[in-house]
Design a protein around this motif. Sequence first.
Motif, PDB file in Angstrom:
ATOM      1  N   VAL A   1       0.833  -1.209   0.000  1.00 19.24           N
ATOM      2  CA  VAL A   1       0.000   0.000   0.000  1.00 19.24           C
ATOM      3  C   VAL A   1       0.869   1.260   0.000  1.00 19.24           C
ATOM      4  CG1 VAL A   1      -1.725   1.302   1.292  1.00 19.24           C
ATOM      5  CG2 VAL A   1      -1.922  -1.195   1.117  1.00 19.24           C
ATOM      6  N   LEU A   2       1.915   1.259   0.835  1.00 20.97           N
ATOM      7  CA  LEU A   2       2.782   2.433   0.945  1.00 20.97           C
ATOM      8  C   LEU A   2       3.474   2.740  -0.379  1.00 20.97           C
ATOM      9  CD1 LEU A   2       4.117   4.621   2.705  1.00 20.97           C
ATOM     10  CD2 LEU A   2       5.879   2.933   3.288  1.00 20.97           C
ATOM     11  N   TYR A   3       4.048   1.716  -1.016  1.00 27.13           N
ATOM     12  CA  TYR A   3       4.713   1.929  -2.303  1.00 27.13           C
ATOM     13  C   TYR A   3       3.728   2.430  -3.360  1.00 27.13           C
ATOM     14  CZ  TYR A   3       8.789  -0.657  -0.532  1.00 27.13           C
ATOM     15  OH  TYR A   3       9.883  -1.059   0.180  1.00 27.13           O
ATOM     16  N   THR A   4       2.503   1.906  -3.326  1.00 27.17           N
ATOM     17  CA  THR A   4       1.495   2.330  -4.295  1.00 27.17           C
ATOM     18  C   THR A   4       1.142   3.807  -4.109  1.00 27.17           C
ATOM     19  OG1 THR A   4       0.572   0.086  -4.400  1.00 27.17           O
ATOM     20  CG2 THR A   4      -0.831   1.886  -5.168  1.00 27.17           C
ATOM     21  N   VAL A   5       0.988   4.220  -2.874  1.00 28.15           N
ATOM     22  CA  VAL A   5       0.662   5.618  -2.593  1.00 28.15           C
ATOM     23  C   VAL A   5       1.799   6.539  -3.048  1.00 28.15           C
ATOM     24  CG1 VAL A   5       0.234   7.302  -0.759  1.00 28.15           C
ATOM     25  CG2 VAL A   5      -0.901   5.069  -0.698  1.00 28.15           C
ATOM     26  N   ILE A   6       3.039   6.158  -2.727  1.00 30.08           N
ATOM     27  CA  ILE A   6       4.190   6.980  -3.124  1.00 30.08           C
ATOM     28  C   ILE A   6       4.318   7.024  -4.643  1.00 30.08           C
ATOM     29  CG2 ILE A   6       6.688   7.227  -2.958  1.00 30.08           C
ATOM     30  CD1 ILE A   6       6.571   5.946  -0.220  1.00 30.08           C
ATOM     31  N   ALA A   7       4.058   5.882  -5.300  1.00 25.60           N
ATOM     32  CA  ALA A   7       4.115   5.851  -6.767  1.00 25.60           C
ATOM     33  C   ALA A   7       3.049   6.752  -7.379  1.00 25.60           C
ATOM     34  CB  ALA A   7       3.947   4.417  -7.263  1.00 25.60           C
ATOM     35  N   ALA A   8       1.844   6.740  -6.808  1.00 22.42           N
ATOM     36  CA  ALA A   8       0.769   7.593  -7.327  1.00 22.42           C
ATOM     37  C   ALA A   8       1.123   9.067  -7.203  1.00 22.42           C
ATOM     38  CB  ALA A   8      -0.530   7.281  -6.590  1.00 22.42           C
ATOM     39  N   VAL A   9       1.668   9.445  -6.052  1.00 23.39           N
ATOM     40  CA  VAL A   9       2.068  10.846  -5.851  1.00 23.39           C
ATOM     41  C   VAL A   9       3.200  11.224  -6.805  1.00 23.39           C
ATOM     42  CG1 VAL A   9       3.019  12.501  -4.197  1.00 23.39           C
ATOM     43  CG2 VAL A   9       1.299  10.837  -3.453  1.00 23.39           C
ATOM     44  N   GLY A  10       4.185  10.338  -6.917  1.00 24.42           N
ATOM     45  CA  GLY A  10       5.317  10.622  -7.790  1.00 24.42           C
ATOM     46  C   GLY A  10       4.931  10.732  -9.248  1.00 24.42           C
ATOM     47  N   LEU A  11       4.067   9.830  -9.713  1.00 26.77           N
ATOM     48  CA  LEU A  11       3.659   9.871 -11.115  1.00 26.77           C
ATOM     49  C   LEU A  11       2.860  11.134 -11.410  1.00 26.77           C
ATOM     50  CD1 LEU A  11       3.924   8.143 -13.655  1.00 26.77           C
ATOM     51  CD2 LEU A  11       1.714   7.135 -13.128  1.00 26.77           C
ATOM     52  N   ALA A  12       2.022  11.551 -10.454  1.00 28.56           N
ATOM     53  CA  ALA A  12       1.254  12.782 -10.656  1.00 28.56           C
ATOM     54  C   ALA A  12       2.181  13.997 -10.746  1.00 28.56           C
ATOM     55  CB  ALA A  12       0.251  12.957  -9.519  1.00 28.56           C
ATOM     56  N   MET A  13       3.196  14.038  -9.901  1.00 31.66           N
ATOM     57  CA  MET A  13       4.115  15.175  -9.903  1.00 31.66           C
ATOM     58  C   MET A  13       5.024  15.175 -11.122  1.00 31.66           C
ATOM     59  SD  MET A  13       5.180  15.438  -5.873  1.00 31.66           S
ATOM     60  CE  MET A  13       6.188  16.874  -6.217  1.00 31.66           C
ATOM     61  N   MET A  14       5.579  14.022 -11.471  1.00 32.21           N
ATOM     62  CA  MET A  14       6.523  13.975 -12.581  1.00 32.21           C
ATOM     63  C   MET A  14       5.825  14.162 -13.926  1.00 32.21           C
ATOM     64  SD  MET A  14       9.339  13.728 -11.040  1.00 32.21           S
ATOM     65  CE  MET A  14      10.441  13.449 -12.409  1.00 32.21           C
ATOM     66  N   THR A  15       4.585  13.712 -14.042  1.00 30.90           N
ATOM     67  CA  THR A  15       3.848  13.913 -15.283  1.00 30.90           C
ATOM     68  C   THR A  15       3.562  15.395 -15.500  1.00 30.90           C
ATOM     69  OG1 THR A  15       2.840  11.734 -15.080  1.00 30.90           O
ATOM     70  CG2 THR A  15       1.772  13.287 -16.556  1.00 30.90           C
ATOM     71  N   ARG A  16       3.180  16.092 -14.451  1.00 35.73           N
ATOM     72  CA  ARG A  16       2.915  17.529 -14.580  1.00 35.73           C
ATOM     73  C   ARG A  16       4.192  18.294 -14.891  1.00 35.73           C
ATOM     74  NH1 ARG A  16      -0.471  16.769  -9.794  1.00 35.73           N
ATOM     75  NH2 ARG A  16      -2.651  16.729 -10.455  1.00 35.73           N
ATOM     76  N   GLU A  17       5.286  17.867 -14.282  1.00 37.04           N
ATOM     77  CA  GLU A  17       6.534  18.587 -14.499  1.00 37.04           C
ATOM     78  C   GLU A  17       6.995  18.502 -15.939  1.00 37.04           C
ATOM     79  OE1 GLU A  17       9.367  17.063 -11.795  1.00 37.04           O
ATOM     80  OE2 GLU A  17       8.540  18.096 -10.057  1.00 37.04           O
ATOM     81  N   SER A  18       6.712  17.390 -16.615  1.00 31.85           N
ATOM     82  CA  SER A  18       7.178  17.220 -17.987  1.00 31.85           C
ATOM     83  C   SER A  18       6.103  17.547 -19.011  1.00 31.85           C
ATOM     84  CB  SER A  18       7.643  15.776 -18.203  1.00 31.85           C
ATOM     85  OG  SER A  18       6.574  14.881 -17.984  1.00 31.85           O
ATOM     86  N   SER A  19       4.972  18.095 -18.571  1.00 31.11           N
ATOM     87  CA  SER A  19       3.851  18.288 -19.479  1.00 31.11           C
ATOM     88  C   SER A  19       4.140  19.271 -20.598  1.00 31.11           C
ATOM     89  CB  SER A  19       2.620  18.766 -18.695  1.00 31.11           C
ATOM     90  OG  SER A  19       2.899  20.000 -18.054  1.00 31.11           O
TER      91      SER A  19
END
Length: 591
Positions: A239-257
């Motif tokens: 669960v913890l890794y999934t939550v961190i992955a979700a946050v990271g993917l949301a941030m990194m996707t916006r940064e490279s948009s």
Amino acid sequence: MAPKTATGSFEKSGALFFSLIYFFLNALAETSATVNSRAVLLKQMRYGFLHPVSYVIAQTIADIPVAACQTIVFSCLYYFMLGLAKTASDFWTFFAFVFVHYGAVQAMFRMIGAWSPNLSVALLMAGSGMPVALLYSGYAPTIPTMHRWGSWVRRISPSPWALEALMANEFMDINLHCMDTQMVPSGPDYQDIRYQGCTISGSTEGSDVVSGTTYLIDVYQFFPSHIWRNFVILIAFWVLYTVIAAVGLAMMTRESSDSYGRMFKKGSYSDSASSISTISEKNKEEPQMSFTFNKLSYHVKSGSSEKQLLTEVSGYVRSGQLTALMGASGAGKTTLLDTISQRKSEGRVEGELLLNGKPLDRTFARSCGIVLQQDVHEPTATVQEALQFSARLRQPADVPESEKMAYVEHVIRLLDLESLADALVGAVGDGQLSVEERKRVTIGVELAARPSALLFLDEPTSGLDSQAAYSLVSFLKRIASEGLPIVCTIHQPSGVLFDMFDHVLLLAPGGKTVFFGETGKRSSNVAEYFARYGAIIGENDNPAEFILDTVTEQGSTRDWPATWNESPRAKQFGKQDYQLERKGSDVFKSG
């Protein structure tokens, strides 16, 4: 089958550890998959289709049945091959921990991919992190011999908790025996066990039996009482890794948009609005161009004979028009494009080619722009520098430098490359520019040479998604409106793209003309033409796919117009005999 001896204990512990390594390696692919998914996810997020958090959660849930199938097949084969404890509870405990460990490790690598800025960094982090995480699992080195300064690694990795549970599940209900040769001292004169000891760690004097629990605690500091505690810990890691992955993917996707991983040189894009306006007005005042080809045939040598690739193809192109060359694979689209653009250096060409009613001269090839499928550029140059280099090298020497540079600025604005003018072109696949952006740069390089006759493009939409293809054809329409005739081959366009072309030339296998003329509003001309011969295009059909299927199903060994009434599609609409009129020739003459 591993024996319940000192040797067997090492074999079993190593085999249990391998089951974790196996799924660790399987989960490694999640790193690259997560990084590669960001480009598609970015577009979906822009259109409001899917949020990165929803994507991670959905992917995690979707992986559960797949992971369960993989682990159950692995467990059924591997567990009984090793001869582990043959009770139902022991087997299902083994399966449960392998499955949960696999899910947690998948989430861990997905987390690494989500937070990595690019694929190279992601693979570096995953590749270096995997052996470190496995090293501190507690197998080798064991916990009592582990360096304290590095033992914290086992607190953040799921493998130590899974290994402790798997080994406790196997060893807690068995006793390990020492063979005669493993007793100390051993030999023919040493038969009294009261004065002998077992070599297995945790043994006591005068006994050749060591309980599995004692062995685990003494060697590994693994405790059977921790089995189901570790199960909860593994789920928490998942669960913890999934939550961190979700946050990271949301941030990194916006940064490279907006940047797509681009690199820019120092300085800013220069605007030459007045010059651009002058160039644009000058283009509109240039004379109208017309390019015609009549009964064009092309032959190549095939052994001792000749093979005909094009058969009396006719058509025309005018200024401001966008013409598509279509046909099934092998129909001769690219061959026709190369022939009319004077790129064929071999073979025999028959027919008539006219520019503004006059035969072509030797300067025709130089006065045309040709965009091939390969987007080859100098990777260290910026977009603006690539266009400027093309303008300086290929425009006539008598054109002033200021006018060349002004025209480059006009092309940049025409292709909507202002925000990319100072971005490095980069190499294909390095993430500097998207596929659609690289194609626009390639077109811009040709336009910067200021072709005076035509612009030819070979399948410009290949490799693009529907939205990028639509955007690119829109730019081609904008270029055509500047007065430059455009001819391009197109492969399986959508209905929307098909309707954007002014004219279409459809080839059957063998390079024979099936249709040439205006597409009409919502492809009405094409639909009416094919409907006259039994091929009725439905309201929800893609006209491009329909006519290609209609022609392709006849095969390359038949004369399509003459045998159309024998095809399965003709029988569907009613058999009829007719001789197909050459609509293309009529349109050509009227033009």
